[in-house]
Design a protein around this motif. Structure first.
Motif, short mmCIF file in Angstrom:
data_model
loop_
_atom_site.label_atom_id
_atom_site.label_comp_id
_atom_site.label_asym_id
_atom_site.label_seq_id
_atom_site.Cartn_x
_atom_site.Cartn_y
_atom_site.Cartn_z
N TYR A 1 19.04 0.37 -21.07
CA TYR A 1 18.87 0.89 -19.70
C TYR A 1 17.38 1.09 -19.40
N THR A 2 16.65 1.62 -20.34
CA THR A 2 15.21 1.80 -20.17
C THR A 2 14.52 0.46 -19.96
N LEU A 3 14.89 -0.54 -20.75
CA LEU A 3 14.26 -1.86 -20.61
C LEU A 3 14.57 -2.50 -19.26
N ILE A 4 15.79 -2.34 -18.77
CA ILE A 4 16.18 -2.93 -17.49
C ILE A 4 15.43 -2.26 -16.34
N THR A 5 15.45 -0.93 -16.30
CA THR A 5 14.77 -0.24 -15.21
C THR A 5 13.25 -0.44 -15.31
N THR A 6 12.73 -0.47 -16.52
CA THR A 6 11.30 -0.71 -16.71
C THR A 6 10.91 -2.09 -16.19
N THR A 7 11.73 -3.09 -16.50
CA THR A 7 11.44 -4.45 -16.05
C THR A 7 11.53 -4.55 -14.53
N ALA A 8 12.53 -3.90 -13.95
CA ALA A 8 12.66 -3.92 -12.49
C ALA A 8 11.44 -3.31 -11.82
N LEU A 9 10.99 -2.18 -12.34
CA LEU A 9 9.83 -1.53 -11.75
C LEU A 9 8.54 -2.28 -12.03
N LEU A 10 8.48 -3.00 -13.15
CA LEU A 10 7.31 -3.84 -13.43
C LEU A 10 7.24 -5.00 -12.44
N ILE A 11 8.39 -5.64 -12.18
CA ILE A 11 8.43 -6.71 -11.18
C ILE A 11 8.04 -6.16 -9.82
N ASN A 12 8.55 -4.98 -9.50
CA ASN A 12 8.21 -4.35 -8.23
C ASN A 12 6.70 -4.08 -8.14
N ALA A 13 6.11 -3.63 -9.24
CA ALA A 13 4.68 -3.33 -9.24
C ALA A 13 3.85 -4.59 -9.04
N ILE A 14 4.26 -5.68 -9.66
CA ILE A 14 3.48 -6.92 -9.58
C ILE A 14 3.64 -7.58 -8.21
N LEU A 15 4.88 -7.67 -7.72
CA LEU A 15 5.15 -8.45 -6.51
C LEU A 15 5.14 -7.64 -5.22
N PHE A 16 5.39 -6.32 -5.29
CA PHE A 16 5.63 -5.59 -4.06
C PHE A 16 4.81 -4.31 -3.89
N GLU A 17 4.25 -3.77 -4.94
CA GLU A 17 3.51 -2.51 -4.80
C GLU A 17 2.32 -2.66 -3.85
N TRP A 18 1.72 -3.83 -3.85
CA TRP A 18 0.60 -4.06 -2.93
C TRP A 18 1.02 -3.85 -1.48
#
Length: 482
Positions: A38-55
């Motif tokens: 669960y930690t790996l899945i949510t971490t990966t989702a938020l990492l993708i969000n940080a790279i592609l959408f946080e800007w």
């Protein structure tokens, strides 16, 4: 009518509280292997969000507001940002489908989890942009409804699926996605700005706006990915070397303490960031600098007690937060991961704001790149030799190096003071709290742990009141202004 600052804080407090309760429950209800995944899945989702959408969040908060527009949102800029984000989401869907049908594994996750990962990312992005628009328009009730609905529904649905249908990890993820999706749909339906969005790009003016946003956001894509990557790279290293169960022992205390510290900082940031932007644009850098320096005092004053408690009462606090199953392995990590989380969040919410205000976006990449290099060079070696304690120490070193570099750059570019009389007063109050907690270092049981925390908190609060922080009065006046 309730003040916007009060409603924003209330919505954040309720939603963060529900998210914190959710994490406490999943730590206890899921086996270590499933909680690690669960930690790996949510971490990966938020990492993708940080790279592609946080800007987009940062650019939106910085550029969408228009005092002359009927909705307080510039329609051309809103359409341009919507078009860019929709294009990225479609591209992400194509990549997800390709990985799914090829059976590829990403970040240790098998193909069966990829579509849930995609839906998690899309719902998270939508909710983030909803809140950015609501805050720019100064509609706190809309923010309140979206945030609270999201957290309450996610928790309620996930509990039903886990306890009633015994779906385990899949039930948790489905509950979160359904809750976030429902809140997002409701938020869009009740906001006139979203109903007016249109695809843009046909006119030269549209393309110029999109180009300007991408130019401003391009460095943020890398810097946001690096900044978030610094906070999660250790989890991937733990999974690769020690296995998924070890991720649970390491990530559970780190995530719980980071949520606690993050809530305290975000409660100030969501109100003060727009105020700093307006001060910078309307009154000049000096006014914005005063607010930014005051924020730092508030951040440290609110978060230092958490670090002191995690250090002086590591064992009792670990049993309180994690339960008997994870606490023995996680307790020794608590002081290190808490200090690392505090330094990382101070870098993001205080020092890097100086770069955003002055639009020195490239400087956002330096500190996280240095910290990631520290993980790459020392992480595997520390895990092989010292296990979880080793990677926790490397995490603290990485965040400390990033903080120091950011502090030097912020001082050079914006002239902020890093140390002052108020900071010294907060440290004195923290020392008083540590002294008060020393007799309770080895207490056991819930009642005595709560007594110890209450005693330490009272001593700290009394010291803060007696020392009378100067800048807190300035920030408080701004915080409660209508």
């Amino acid at each position: 009518m309730a003040r916007p600052a009060v409603l924003n804080t209330a919505s954040l407090g309720i939603s963060s509280g529900l998210n914190f309760v959710s994490l406490l429950l999943w730590v206890r209800l899921l086996p270590a292997e499933e909680f690690g995944r669960y930690t790996l899945i949510t971490t990966t989702a938020l990492l993708i969000n940080a790279i592609l959408f946080e800007w987009a969040r940062i650019v939106g908060a910085r550029t969408l507001y228009s005092p002359t527009a009927a909705t307080r949102i510039d329609p051309d800029r809103a359409n341009a940002l919507f078009t860019i984000l929709l294009t990225i989401i479609v591209a992400l869907a194509i990549v997800t489908a390709t990985l799914f049908f090829s059976g590829r594994t990403i970040f240790g996750l098998s193909a069966q989890w990829l579509w849930l990962l995609f839906l998690f990312v899309v719902s998270e992005v939508t909710l983030t942009m909803l809140n950015i628009v609501s805050r720019a328009r100064n509609t706190p009730w809309h923010t309140f409804g979206v945030l609270v609905t999201r957290s309450a529904l996610s928790l309620a649905i996930a509990l039903v699926l886990v306890l009633g249908y015994h779906l385990g990890l899949a039930g948790v993820l489905l509950g979160v996605i359904i809750g976030q999706g429902t809140a997002a749909i409701g938020g869009i339906a009740t906001d006139a700005v979203w109903r007016r969005l249109r695809l843009s790009g046909s006119r030269r003016e549209d393309r110029e706006i999109m180009g300007g946003m991408l130019k401003l956001g391009a460095p943020l894509m890398l810097s946001s990915g690096l900044s978030y990557g610094v906070g999660v790279l250790d989890r991937y290293q733990v999974e690769h070397i020690l296995g998924t169960s070890s991720v649970a022992y390491y990530a559970a205390p780190a995530d719980l303490l980071q949520k606690t510290l993050g809530f305290a900082m975000l409660a100030v940031n969501i109100t003060m960031y727009p105020a700093m932007v307006r001060a910078y644009e309307d009154e000049g850098p000096d006014k914005a600098r005063v607010l930014l320096e005051g924020n730092a005092v508030m951040y440290v004053a609110m978060c230092l007690p958490v670090l002191v408690a995690a250090t002086m009462l590591a064992g009792p606090v670990s049993h309180l937060l994690l339960g008997a199953r994870l606490a023995p392995q996680s307790a020794p990590l608590l002081p290190l991961v808490t200090a690392a989380a505090l330094l990382r969040l101070l870098t993001i919410y205080h020092l890097q704001v100086a770069f955003q205000l002055t639009r020195h976006m490239r400087l956002l990449m330096i500190a996280p790149a240095l910290a990631i290099a520290t993980f790459v060079l020392l992480g595997p070696l520390s895990l092989h030799r010292y296990g979880l304690m080793g990677i926790a120490g490397v995490s603290l070193l990485a965040q400390a190096s990033g903080y120091m570099v950011s502090a030097l750059l912020a001082r050079r570019t914006f002239g902020i003071r890093l140390l002052g009389r108020d900071n010294a007063k907060v440290l004195v109050a923290g020392a008083a709290m540590a002294a008060a907690l020393l007799p309770f270092a080895h207490v056991t049981g819930l009642p005595m742990t709560l007594v110890a925390l209450a005693a330490g908190g009272l001593v700290y609060a009394a010291a803060i009141l007696l020392l009378r922080l100067d800048q807190v009065r300035t920030i408080k006046a701004k915080f409660v202004r209508r």
